[in-house]
Design a protein around this motif. Structure first.
Motif, PDB file in Angstrom:
ATOM      1  N   LEU A 231       5.507  13.405   0.143  1.00  0.00           N
ATOM      2  CA  LEU A 231       5.481  12.009   0.332  1.00  0.00           C
ATOM      3  C   LEU A 231       5.295  12.082   1.925  1.00  0.00           C
ATOM      4  N   ALA A 232       5.536  12.961   2.833  1.00  0.00           N
ATOM      5  CA  ALA A 232       5.373  13.284   4.292  1.00  0.00           C
ATOM      6  C   ALA A 232       3.609  13.627   4.284  1.00  0.00           C
TER       7      ALA A 232
ATOM      8  N   PRO B 272      10.212   3.397 -12.379  1.00  0.00           N
ATOM      9  CA  PRO B 272      11.029   4.215 -13.360  1.00  0.00           C
ATOM     10  C   PRO B 272      12.496   3.529 -13.952  1.00  0.00           C
ATOM     11  N   PRO B 273      12.899   3.928 -15.039  1.00  0.00           N
ATOM     12  CA  PRO B 273      14.245   3.371 -15.557  1.00  0.00           C
ATOM     13  C   PRO B 273      15.220   3.307 -14.206  1.00  0.00           C
TER      14      PRO B 273
ATOM     15  N   ALA C 248       0.922  -1.243   0.139  1.00  0.00           N
ATOM     16  CA  ALA C 248      -0.100   0.051  -0.169  1.00  0.00           C
ATOM     17  C   ALA C 248       0.895   1.209   0.095  1.00  0.00           C
ATOM     18  N   LEU C 249       1.998   1.307   0.719  1.00  0.00           N
ATOM     19  CA  LEU C 249       2.880   2.479   0.808  1.00  0.00           C
ATOM     20  C   LEU C 249       3.498   2.250  -0.715  1.00  0.00           C
TER      21      LEU C 249
ATOM     22  N   LEU D 111       5.099   5.287  -5.315  1.00  0.00           N
ATOM     23  CA  LEU D 111       5.125   5.280  -7.014  1.00  0.00           C
ATOM     24  C   LEU D 111       4.154   5.713  -7.864  1.00  0.00           C
ATOM     25  N   ARG D 112       2.840   5.577  -7.219  1.00  0.00           N
ATOM     26  CA  ARG D 112       1.690   6.138  -8.074  1.00  0.00           C
ATOM     27  C   ARG D 112       1.772   5.492  -9.511  1.00  0.00           C
ATOM     28  N   SER D 113       2.397   4.221  -9.811  1.00  0.00           N
ATOM     29  CA  SER D 113       2.609   3.772 -11.097  1.00  0.00           C
ATOM     30  C   SER D 113       1.774   2.493 -11.411  1.00  0.00           C
TER      31      SER D 113
END
Length: 115
Positions: free
Chosen positions: A73-74, A42-43, A19-20, A25-27
């Motif tokens: 992120l915080a 990402p690469p 979940a974190l 990443l939101r990917s």
């Protein structure tokens, strides 16, 4: 021909760490079956450092603006260990995963091989 890298994090609380990572990443993700999520990254690049001590592997996420990334992120509830330290080769901090592990985050100051 090598076409990518697959990294595995082992955790006593895999669901919380997944979940974190989804929030960080939101990917894109795929479900490999039974809720085993695999996240697009990402690469990537890999380096080999010499050691006279124990063998180890480390995993870091890279960013262009560590202060902005840490702030974002915080706000999403990500916990960091320590502050941002200047290592010369880059600015470094550590993300605390819910399962107890850590994940490095750094803004490189060296040439980047990926992308």
């Amino acid at each position: 021909m090598i076409n990518g890298m697959h990294a595995i994090l082992y955790s006593p609380d895999a669901d919380a760490d997944r979940a974190l990572l989804a929030d960080i990443l939101r990917s894109n993700t795929v479900d490999a079956g039974g809720g085993w999520l695999i996240f697009a990254l990402p690469p990537a690049e890999i380096a080999v450092h010499p050691t006279d001590g124990a063998l180890a592997q480390e995993l870091y996420l890279m960013c262009d603006d560590i202060e902005g990334t840490v702030a974002t992120l915080a706000e999403r509830g990500v916990t960091f260990e320590g502050g941002i330290s200047d290592q010369g080769w880059g600015l470094l901090t550590t993300i605390r995963l819910p399962g107890g592990g850590t994940l490095g985050l750094y803004e490189p100051r060296h040439p980047v091989a990926a992308g």
